[in-house]
Every structure is written in C-alpha cells, then in structure tokens.
Design an enzyme around this catalytic site. Sequence first.
Site, PDB file in Angstrom:
ATOM      1  NE  ARG A 120      78.584  64.427  54.362  1.00 40.08           N
ATOM      2  CZ  ARG A 120      79.130  64.636  53.167  1.00 40.08           C
ATOM      3  NH1 ARG A 120      79.911  65.685  52.969  1.00 40.08           N
ATOM      4  NH2 ARG A 120      78.907  63.794  52.175  1.00 40.08           N
ATOM      5  CB  THR A 409      87.920  67.723  50.608  1.00 48.42           C
ATOM      6  OG1 THR A 409      86.643  67.365  50.090  1.00 48.42           O
ATOM      7  CG2 THR A 409      87.996  67.311  52.068  1.00 48.42           C
ATOM      8  CG  ASP A 449      78.761  64.139  48.694  1.00 51.05           C
ATOM      9  OD1 ASP A 449      79.042  64.318  47.498  1.00 51.05           O
ATOM     10  OD2 ASP A 449      79.523  64.478  49.617  1.00 51.05           O
ATOM     11  CB  SER A 473      81.369  61.874  53.951  1.00 51.45           C
ATOM     12  OG  SER A 473      82.659  62.413  53.743  1.00 51.45           O
ATOM     13  CB  SER A 474      85.102  58.962  51.045  1.00 49.57           C
ATOM     14  OG  SER A 474      84.248  58.108  50.324  1.00 49.57           O
ATOM     15  N   GLY A 495      89.880  64.290  48.378  1.00 48.92           N
ATOM     16  CA  GLY A 495      89.919  63.345  47.276  1.00 48.92           C
ATOM     17  C   GLY A 495      88.648  62.580  47.002  1.00 48.92           C
ATOM     18  N   GLY A 496      87.508  62.954  47.613  1.00 52.33           N
ATOM     19  CA  GLY A 496      86.275  62.245  47.335  1.00 52.33           C
ATOM     20  C   GLY A 496      86.388  60.769  47.686  1.00 52.33           C
TER      21      GLY A 496
END
Length: 589
Positions: A120, A409, A449, A473-474, A495-496
Amino acid sequence: MLFDRWSRWALLTCSLTVAAGVTLTSAPRADAQSLEDEAGFQTEDRAPSVATRHMVAASTPVAAEAGLAVLRKGGSAVDAAVAIESMLTLTEPQSSGFGGGAFFVYFDKATGQITTYDGREMAPSAAGEDYYLGPDGKLLPNDARTTGGRSVGVPGSLRALELAQQAHGKLAWRDLFGDAIDRAENGFPVSPRMHASIASDRHLAKFDAARAYFYEPDGSPLAAGRTLRNPALASTLRAIAIGGADAFYKGEIGADVARAVQSSPNPGKVTAADVANYVAKERPAVCGLYRVYRVCGMGPPSSGAIGTIATLKLLEPFDLAHKPPLGIDSVHLIAEAEKLAHVDRIRYVGDADYGDVPTEALIAPDYLAARAKLIDPARDMGAARPGDPVHKRADGRAPADAGDEAPGTAHFSVVDDQGNVLAMTASVGYAFGSRLFVRGMILNDHISDFTPVPVQDGVKNINRIEPGKRPRSSMSPTLVFDDHGAFLASAGSPGGYFIVGFVAEALVGMLDWGMDPQRAAGLPHVINLNGDTRLERGTSLEGLADGLRARGHTVRIGPINSGLQIIMARDGKLLGGADPRREGVAIGD
C-alpha cells in the site's frame, strides 16, 4: 458440503440465468466519486474456463496471457504476478500499475502457510494534519485532493512483488518483464474500455504528459483498436528487470516520480527520499470461518478481510442455501449484513502501525452473532450504529467518516503447477489516479483515501493522515479453503468501498448456492454502505425495488461496475471466472 450442492445446480439454473443477466454499457462519469470512473462492458455469457495444471484470471487478456506464459515456463504464482502487473501497468493504466499500490495473499501449498503482502502507498514524510487545507485554512475541494501531486502517495506494488518473489519465485527476476517490454516497444491495441475511460475522464487532458500519451494531436481520445506504444515504460521496465526494485525506488525513476509530484499544477510533498525509503511489509493473514469454510484475506491497513468475513458471519444464522439466489429475502439479508460490516470497518480500521485496530474482536464469532441479532428478516433496520467489539472502544473513536475510496483498481488470481495460489488487488485510485504520467506510468492518487478531516467531535480519526502512514483500503484479495483445509477459491475485485460487497456476494454464490466462479462473477449486485440499498441497473434486481421499499429500504438503482476475477478448485480441476462487466479472462492449461 460445497460439492454436494453441485447436484442442485440444475434446479437453480432457470432462476439464476435471469438473475445473472447483466447488461451494461459504457457509462459517463457522473461525479468524482461515482463507480462509473472506469467504463464497463458486458461480454457474452460464457461457461467457466477449465484447466488441470495452472490458471490465471486477470482483468485484460494480454495480462492474463503474460502470466500464463510464465506459468508455462515453470514459474510460480508470484512470478506470474510480476509479469501480470507489469503488463497491467501498460494495458490498464486507468486501474493499476507500478505507480500505485497493492495487497496480495499467497498460499504455499507445500507448507500450508498463508502470507499477505502489503504494498500500500505511504504518505510523504512531510504530511501533516493540515495536508488537505488550502491557504485560507479551509478544506480543499474534492478535485484538488484527488488530482495532481497532492494526491500521490509513495508507490508500493513493485517493492511488495519483489519481496514476495525473493521468497517464492522460481524464475529469474530479469526474465519476468519480457512480454511487457515487448508490448510497450512494439505497441498494443487500445481496448474499448480504455478508450471509454479516457473519453469520460474530466481531468486527464489537463496534465501535459498524460494528454500527449492518451489523446490524439487534435485532442480526441485514443480510439479503440489504435496501436499504442510506450517506449518510456519499456525503458522503465528494462531498468527494473536489470536492477531490481531499487532501480525504481533508489534511482532516477524514483527521483523523476518525486520531481513530477512536486512540480505538478497541484504540487505534493513526496520527495526522492520518501520513495527511496519505502518498505513493503509481510503481514499475517486475517482468517475466519464461514459455515465450514475458512476465509482468509488482508488485514490492516486494508479493511477487506475484516469486512468480508464480518459480512459472511452476519449472514451465517440465515439459511441462504435454501433461499432463492438473489430473491427478495436474500437481497434484504445481504444488504443488512453489509451495512453492519461497513459501519464497523469504517469506524475502527486504519493503519495498525499507527494505532490499535481490534481486528480479532471485529470478526469474533460471539461479537458477530450478537450483531446479527440486529437483522430483522422482514424489515430494514435503518441506519446502523457501530458496535463495541472491545468494551468502551467505541467511545474513543471518531464518528465513521464518509472518507473517499476510489474504484480505479484491478484484481487477478493465479494458481501454479505446484498448487500455490495468489490473489492480488492493485490500484492507482480513481481512474488514471492522480493523472500524473511519469516514466510511462500513471501515479496513484491514494492520499485521498485518508479521511480529509483528522479530528471529528474532538476525537482523532484512526484514518487521518500522518507521515509515512498507509491509508485504509477496501481491497479484498481473498482465499477460501474447504473443511479439510484444501484450497477452494481465490477471488477479488475493484470497486472502492463496494469491493467487500462484491467479494462477499460472490462467495455466497459459490459457497451457499453452488455456483461456478463464472456465474458468481456475473451475479447482479446489491450494495449497502449503511444508507441506500443500491441495486444494479439492467438486472433482475430492479424487479425487487418495490418489495424492498415495502420492507423499509431506500432503494437506488444504477450501474455498479465490479471486476471480479475468480479461480476455484473442483474435482481435481481449476474453474475460472472473469467478470462480464469488464474485459478480463480466465485462461489455463
């Protein structure tokens, strides 16, 4: 238990054919936070891919082919991942690449060990709590937080891949970049989705380097089918192949990244030293049981595994296997479980290196069993409140922030000849990230984010920006194992904030409803982020809107553009599924 359910598949086919009949076309970008940032396309309905030795499911065909070529040479799943992400840097720059970040989960068949890798992005060392404030002391508008140098975090995906490849690679590092270098030098055809993403973006043409690469001289977006060459990326990849990740992080490439960030129209604070000092991390997997299955994924700073496991555990008291797939009862239950899982992960999850995240408490069976009692099978609960997984913990946390998490993503899954498995989700943020194009790569915008407001109601938010911190993050790269501990499935999606819902729903499709991975990847989507219940436009779910409203739901219908890539093991074979909303494929031997 799963395989017994395959015998029921024929009985479900009629209802599922309608339920999975997604019809999507390219959608214009509605606003900076829409899920239409990356255009989606419906492809033909298809059966799952089948292989016996190895398989790749990736978001562009050419990236899948690059990964498969590595597997055919005897490479490991991690070797293939390096080749795939190199190619995605070229062929899907709106979604991922070495200018962004990644999480991935790796299963070593020989040892049974599950390891996760954290690539990340990191905040610059000079980032303070005033990072999102303008000269007037007021919060910057969304566009200023998500475009240009201010939005860029130190990229991490390449460093994480190198860390994993050193431990699990079989081929020489230098031999993993050849296909991407060749395509960058000789050209590749612009895909319809890439063309649509360029055409719908409001910011890309404002940045000189991006405009020169992604647009014709007359200002029109590159047409689908046009051959596009990227000699700058070929040079970058060649340097990385020879010099390792240090060539990126500690050489002229990293210096150019920092220079572009600092000199952009909306300058940021990433320095060459920040890039040079980036460290990828190996972290323990976060695992939980759903019925008899073990579900494992990425822990903080990702909320993916926490959210996915929580969603599934909240559904566990309900007998979904005997409810019509995505009928009104199951859609209602999924929406209620999603909202409870979402409000907890947004309240409690951030970078665990900067604060205590109660990971185990959030997925504890007793805690989630108590939370599941809030779900009324016949009535929407309204706005869910965060739970208290550790006594009085909720009193010390800021309110759940709306935050900002973008859908630019890509996900891919890999199984190699030895049965090693990898699930990797990588991202640049919004489509085309910061829109800064450097050394042939798009740079991320993942600093956005972080929650823009560091203190709420007098309490510091766990996801506030701090020097060197990684934003929440998701992203949910996920591995599933059966009741004997054998690998069962690898899944993930872009997809966030919606990623957790996409992955959880696909797992319900496979584990409860006996679906193959292609059918699960194409399921219509229901999403609830503790607000409206969102139903995917153009699918059978639209017919449930009135019934859901009668149960108290506020319903919103619109496009929901996932990108699931799934590999599943069944009866000694590998079955692959690629989301029909995008152009990905699952291929193998």
